[in-house]
Design a protein around this motif. Structure first.
Motif, short mmCIF file in Angstrom:
data_model
loop_
_atom_site.label_atom_id
_atom_site.label_comp_id
_atom_site.label_asym_id
_atom_site.label_seq_id
_atom_site.Cartn_x
_atom_site.Cartn_y
_atom_site.Cartn_z
N LEU A 12 -18.34 -45.32 -82.20
CA LEU A 12 -17.77 -45.89 -83.42
C LEU A 12 -18.15 -47.35 -83.59
O LEU A 12 -18.28 -47.84 -84.71
CB LEU A 12 -16.24 -45.76 -83.39
N LEU A 13 -18.36 -48.03 -82.47
CA LEU A 13 -18.73 -49.44 -82.54
C LEU A 13 -20.06 -49.65 -83.25
O LEU A 13 -20.31 -50.70 -83.83
CB LEU A 13 -18.79 -50.02 -81.11
N GLN A 14 -20.93 -48.64 -83.22
CA GLN A 14 -22.26 -48.77 -83.81
C GLN A 14 -22.35 -48.22 -85.23
O GLN A 14 -23.36 -48.44 -85.91
CB GLN A 14 -23.29 -48.06 -82.94
N VAL A 15 -21.33 -47.51 -85.70
CA VAL A 15 -21.39 -46.87 -87.02
C VAL A 15 -21.23 -47.92 -88.12
O VAL A 15 -20.28 -48.70 -88.08
CB VAL A 15 -20.29 -45.81 -87.15
N PRO A 16 -22.14 -47.93 -89.11
CA PRO A 16 -22.01 -48.91 -90.19
C PRO A 16 -20.97 -48.48 -91.23
O PRO A 16 -21.28 -48.34 -92.42
CB PRO A 16 -23.43 -48.94 -90.78
N GLN A 17 -19.75 -48.27 -90.79
CA GLN A 17 -18.68 -47.83 -91.68
C GLN A 17 -17.35 -48.04 -90.96
O GLN A 17 -17.27 -48.06 -89.73
CB GLN A 17 -18.84 -46.36 -92.05
N ASN A 18 -16.30 -48.23 -91.75
CA ASN A 18 -14.97 -48.43 -91.21
C ASN A 18 -14.32 -47.06 -90.94
O ASN A 18 -13.95 -46.35 -91.87
CB ASN A 18 -14.12 -49.24 -92.20
N ILE A 19 -14.20 -46.69 -89.68
CA ILE A 19 -13.58 -45.43 -89.27
C ILE A 19 -12.48 -45.74 -88.27
O ILE A 19 -12.72 -46.38 -87.24
CB ILE A 19 -14.61 -44.48 -88.65
N GLN A 20 -11.27 -45.29 -88.57
CA GLN A 20 -10.13 -45.50 -87.69
C GLN A 20 -9.62 -44.14 -87.22
O GLN A 20 -9.50 -43.21 -88.00
CB GLN A 20 -9.00 -46.24 -88.43
N VAL A 21 -9.33 -44.04 -85.92
CA VAL A 21 -8.90 -42.78 -85.32
C VAL A 21 -7.47 -42.91 -84.82
O VAL A 21 -7.16 -43.81 -84.03
CB VAL A 21 -9.83 -42.37 -84.17
N VAL A 22 -6.61 -42.00 -85.28
CA VAL A 22 -5.23 -41.93 -84.80
C VAL A 22 -5.17 -40.79 -83.79
O VAL A 22 -5.42 -39.63 -84.12
CB VAL A 22 -4.26 -41.67 -85.96
N THR A 23 -4.86 -41.12 -82.55
CA THR A 23 -4.88 -40.13 -81.48
C THR A 23 -3.56 -39.35 -81.42
O THR A 23 -2.54 -39.75 -81.96
CB THR A 23 -5.12 -40.81 -80.12
N ALA A 24 -3.61 -38.23 -80.70
CA ALA A 24 -2.41 -37.42 -80.50
C ALA A 24 -1.33 -38.19 -79.77
O ALA A 24 -0.13 -38.01 -80.02
CB ALA A 24 -2.77 -36.14 -79.75
N ASP A 25 -1.73 -39.09 -78.86
CA ASP A 25 -0.75 -39.89 -78.13
C ASP A 25 -0.03 -40.86 -79.05
O ASP A 25 1.18 -41.09 -78.90
CB ASP A 25 -1.43 -40.64 -76.99
N ASP A 30 -5.39 -32.52 -82.74
CA ASP A 30 -5.89 -33.32 -81.62
C ASP A 30 -6.01 -34.79 -82.00
O ASP A 30 -5.67 -35.68 -81.21
CB ASP A 30 -7.26 -32.80 -81.17
N ARG A 31 -6.48 -35.08 -83.18
CA ARG A 31 -6.64 -36.45 -83.67
C ARG A 31 -6.82 -36.40 -85.18
O ARG A 31 -7.11 -35.36 -85.75
CB ARG A 31 -7.83 -37.16 -83.03
N ILE A 32 -6.68 -37.56 -85.82
CA ILE A 32 -6.92 -37.68 -87.26
C ILE A 32 -7.84 -38.88 -87.47
O ILE A 32 -7.53 -40.00 -87.06
CB ILE A 32 -5.62 -37.86 -88.06
N GLU A 33 -8.99 -38.63 -88.08
CA GLU A 33 -10.00 -39.66 -88.30
C GLU A 33 -9.96 -40.09 -89.78
O GLU A 33 -10.13 -39.26 -90.66
CB GLU A 33 -11.38 -39.13 -87.94
N PHE A 34 -9.73 -41.36 -90.01
CA PHE A 34 -9.70 -41.90 -91.36
C PHE A 34 -11.02 -42.62 -91.61
O PHE A 34 -11.34 -43.61 -90.95
CB PHE A 34 -8.53 -42.86 -91.53
N VAL A 35 -11.78 -42.10 -92.56
CA VAL A 35 -13.10 -42.62 -92.88
C VAL A 35 -13.00 -43.37 -94.21
O VAL A 35 -12.64 -42.78 -95.23
CB VAL A 35 -14.15 -41.51 -92.98
N PHE A 64 -11.59 -40.49 -96.87
CA PHE A 64 -10.92 -39.22 -96.58
C PHE A 64 -10.30 -39.30 -95.19
O PHE A 64 -10.60 -40.20 -94.40
CB PHE A 64 -11.88 -38.04 -96.67
N TYR A 65 -9.39 -38.36 -94.92
CA TYR A 65 -8.91 -38.22 -93.55
C TYR A 65 -9.33 -36.85 -93.04
O TYR A 65 -9.25 -35.85 -93.74
CB TYR A 65 -7.40 -38.42 -93.45
N ASN A 66 -9.80 -36.82 -91.80
CA ASN A 66 -10.31 -35.62 -91.18
C ASN A 66 -9.40 -35.21 -90.03
O ASN A 66 -9.33 -35.88 -89.00
CB ASN A 66 -11.74 -35.86 -90.65
N VAL A 67 -8.65 -34.12 -90.23
CA VAL A 67 -7.78 -33.60 -89.18
C VAL A 67 -8.61 -32.76 -88.22
O VAL A 67 -9.25 -31.79 -88.63
CB VAL A 67 -6.65 -32.76 -89.79
N VAL A 68 -8.62 -33.15 -86.96
CA VAL A 68 -9.37 -32.43 -85.92
C VAL A 68 -8.38 -31.61 -85.11
O VAL A 68 -7.43 -32.16 -84.53
CB VAL A 68 -10.13 -33.41 -85.01
#
Length: 789
Positions: free
Chosen positions: A134-147, A211-216, A232-236
């Protein structure tokens, strides 16, 4: 902004040419003693601040290392520390693999007996297709973990998952699907990389199988399915891990809430090739509003078969059933202002009918690895959402509080089919490394609803909100004798799309500088009963640039476009046009404290053409679902996110966003300059947790969090900008002892009257706005007892 990106490219190239040739890359894999990859162990370089964690495949990588001799260290709670000496030479890639002395089952036992919360991840899920940190992706992506979700005791998408990501606000809801707004518009709902958003849906996911939710943030249609330019948000969903463990949880709390979950993860064959995951959930819950309830159960089995190291087939099925009061009981109306009624007020009669939702979904995914650098994925999905229900609304309201209530039928069917095939790979041309992503994406969405039948509940004596009478009422039965396809002919909409996309990320100077070039061609055909058939097609480009200043810091700039089909009913029968958008964004990301804590900041501007908003007028008809299509909206802002573990036992998630979204062009000059509905200019959230690591209180955790929204906009286009500010404080305590854990959370600790709302002017029997809002629950408790083995 294109000139800015060009200038940024030249600037980064000049820096890279000076420094990059003197650096090396260190990468490798961490495996258990029985050869299985080990996830989430710390890999650090001794006597430096450099550190990272392994991904799901056990991989780690350091991208910019000065020449010299180093000691790599692999560590985690309960593990035997492993170290290796290496020598880094300028311009080389050093591969270092670790084989731990513990087996996969032993590692699982360690994770259970001394489990730490994982609040930060370094890599996106495979469903985002990116194949890089994620550190290298040219986009703002935030991940909310199950924990993180467990710490906050969130049970579904309607309970504030959005607080963990900058700039997001959750708006009104009907009790079946989540409306999450960000960057000036509703963000799309994805699951496992597919856009499953429907006209009124989908049913919000229960966290038991998440498992996690990724907000792109921003447009990302090039790498997934069609998505809104705002993001969008991506439910994994949870998949088999290859290990064996089970977990049980029981939750109880305010409003007679009782909930149980079970998670079974294991293997079915001795060779470990056939793996399974089964999640079960059952819930009964009442509400702070009379007569309201939400009963629910979920079944989510997953089977995965690993033919060999290169071929994997995964089959996944999820069934969700929800029974609740008739939709719409959460809405409150008044001519005097917001909060004019008690938050536990309801217009529902005591014999309010129940609504049932039957939600089925199935995935089939096949993965083939040609080599360590090339992989192909083919997947299909089928969604079937059936709703047999009722909804409340009002036909009019007077200043004295007299209301004409109505009960309407709301039977609906969502039937969606998706197919995707894509290839990820990497090759080199001289000193340039190419990361390739290419594929096709097709979708077929079908929605039909019967909301044309309604009954007045007050044909003789009006219902008065200041002197309510919630006694049982009678109404003529609704006609369900004909199939829904016939009854709902006036509420039919379809969408079919076919897309092809390709992306090349060019890596220069040992991947220190990365240039992304991508394009997507999309063909969309839509059908709407009122607007007719429409076909459109468009090529959307993407250009991104990312530069790693060091192993923990990167900067990026991106320009991309979006193209999304839209359906809706415009009064007069005008055709709804596709939404198009342009996004310009600059940002910076950094990992801290050995890679355990991360921060990101971004500045962006989005221009959206043909954005839909709710029409505040019924135009003298019974239809309350008309929409308006705006000419162009302009949204710009700044977002900051930080999450992870600052030091052992102390974790912090905090974010802030400034958002300014206005109508910049429209056929109605009066709308130009008006704010777009449904956002707040200033949004900030935080969640702090400390868990004691030693002594008599070892295992005790204390936490507190807040949600703050200032300068809010109502969810409607018309009316004054009079939404009250929002501040919510929550707190929690937990205790973990070996396989047992106990958590207690107090939500809305200050017992504040919290709302979201807007205006519905057409309902008034006199001049002046009608205030329409939803209230959140008062102070409430939730306790969970869990056992893992």
């Amino acid at each position: 902004m294109n000139k800015t990106l060009l200038s940024l490219t030249l600037f980064m190239l000049s820096i890279a040419q000076v420094y990059a040739q003197h650096n090396a890359i260190i990468k490798g894999t961490v495996n258990s003693s029985d050869g299985k990859p080990v996830e989430s162990v710390t890999v650090s370089i001794k006597n430096t601040s450099l550190g990272t964690t392994t991904d799901a495949d056990g991989h780690f990588q350091f991208n910019k290392i000065k020449p010299g001799s180093y000691t790599l260290k692999v560590s985690a709670v309960g593990l035997s520390t492993e170290e290796k000496q290496i020598t880094a030479t300028a311009g080389t890639v050093i591969n270092v693999d670790f084989n731990l002395s513990e087996s996969a089952n032993q590692l699982n036992e360690v994770a259970i007996s001394d489990r730490r919360r994982n609040l930060k991840v370094d890599n996106p899920s495979p469903s985002l297709r990116l194949g890089e940190p994620l550190l290298q992706v040219p986009q703002n992506i935030q991940v909310v973990t199950a924990d993180q979700i467990k710490d906050e005791q969130i049970t579904n998408m309607l309970e504030g998952v959005s607080r963990n990501v900058s700039g997001l606000v959750q708006q009104e809801h009907w009790g079946n699907y989540a409306l999450i707004y960000g960057r000036g518009d509703r963000i799309a709902a994805f699951r496992n990389g597919m856009n499953i958003e429907a006209t009124w849906g989908p049913l919000s996911e229960d966290m038991s199988f998440v498992d996690r939710i990724e907000f792109v943030k921003g447009p990302a249609g090039f790498m997934l399915a069609n998505g809104n330019p705002s993001g969008f948000y991506n439910v994994v969903t949870k998949k088999p891990t290859g290990g064996t463990h089970e977990a049980f949880e029981f939750t109880t709390g305010s409003f007679d809430t009782y909930r149980g979950t079970a998670d079974f993860d294991g293997i079915l064959t001795k060779d470990g090739k056939l793996q399974y995951r089964l999640n079960l959930m059952g819930q009964e819950a009442k509400s702070y509003r009379p007569y309201d309830f939400t009963n629910r159960f979920d079944v989510a089995p997953v089977l995965r078969y690993k033919f060999d190291d290169k071929n994997t087939l995964t089959a996944e099925y999820t069934y969700q059933f929800q029974r609740m009061n008739a939709f719409g009981t959460a809405y409150l109306f008044s001519t005097k202002g917001y909060k004019d009624l008690p938050r536990d007020f309801t217009m529902a009669p005591s014999n309010s009918p129940a609504s049932n939702i039957y939600d089925n979904s199935a995935y089939l995914t096949y993965e083939h690895k040609f080599s360590d650098k090339w992989k192909a994925t083919v997947q299909g999905a089928y969604f079937n959402y059936k709703q047999v229900g009722y909804s409340y609304w009002i036909d009019s309201i007077s200043t004295n509080g007299n209301v004409d209530r109505s009960l309407g039928l709301w039977d609906a069917l969502n039937r969606n089919k998706f197919g995707q095939a894509f290839v990820n790979g990497e090759f080199g041309t001289g000193a340039i490394v190419h990361r390739i992503l290419g594929g096709v994406d097709i979708g077929d969405k079908y929605y039909v609803a019967d909301y044309n039948q309604s009954r007045s509940l007050d044909p003789v004596i009006p219902f008065n909100i200041y002197h309510p009478n919630n006694a049982a009422v009678t109404w003529a039965p609704f006609d369900r004798s004909e199939p829904l396809s016939v009854r709902g002919a006036g509420g039919l909409s379809t969408e079919k799309y076919q897309s092809a996309y390709v992306q090349d990320e060019l890596g220069f100077f040992n991947q220190q500088l990365r240039l992304t070039l991508a394009g997507r061609f999309t063909h969309i055909a839509t059908t709407d009963v009122y607007a007719g058939d429409a076909t459109s097609r468009k090529l959307t480009p993407r250009v991104g640039l990312s530069y790693s200043l060091d192993n923990n810091t990167s900067f990026y700039g991106v320009y991309d476009q979006a193209f999304v089909a839209q359906t809706g009913t415009i009064y007069g029968g005008a055709q709804v046009k596709p939404l198009t958008g342009n996004n310009y964004e600059l940002g910076a990301k950094r990992d801290w404290f050995g890679g355990k804590w991360s921060t990101s900041i971004s500045a962006y501007q989005i221009l959206k053409n043909n954005q839909l908003v709710a029409d505040p007028d019924t135009h003298g008809t019974s239809n309350t679902n008309f929409v308006l299509q705006l000419g162009q909206t302009k949204t710009q802002g700044i977002e900051f996110d930080a999450r992870g573990e600052i030091t052992t036992g102390l974790s912090l998630m905090i974010n802030y966003a400034y958002t300014d979204s206005k109508i910049s062009k429209d056929i109605n000059p009066a709308n130009v300059g008006q704010p777009v509905p449904g956002f707040a200019k200033h949004v900030s959230n935080g969640w702090l947790t400390y868990r004691f690591q030693e002594g008599a209180v070892k295992g005790l955790g204390l936490s507190a969090g807040y949600m703050y929204q200032f300068d809010r906009r109502p969810w409607s286009l018309s009316g004054p900008l009079d939404m009250p500010n929002y501040f919510r404080l929550d707190a929690g305590a937990s205790y973990q002892y070996q396989r047992y854990s106990l958590a207690l959370n107090v939500n809305n600790l200050l017992n504040a009257y919290l709302i979201s709302g807007g205006h519905e002017d057409y309902l008034s029997t006199s001049s002046g706005p009608v205030y329409n809002w939803q209230a959140e629950a008062p102070r409430n408790l939730r306790a969970t007892l869990a056992y893992r083995f």
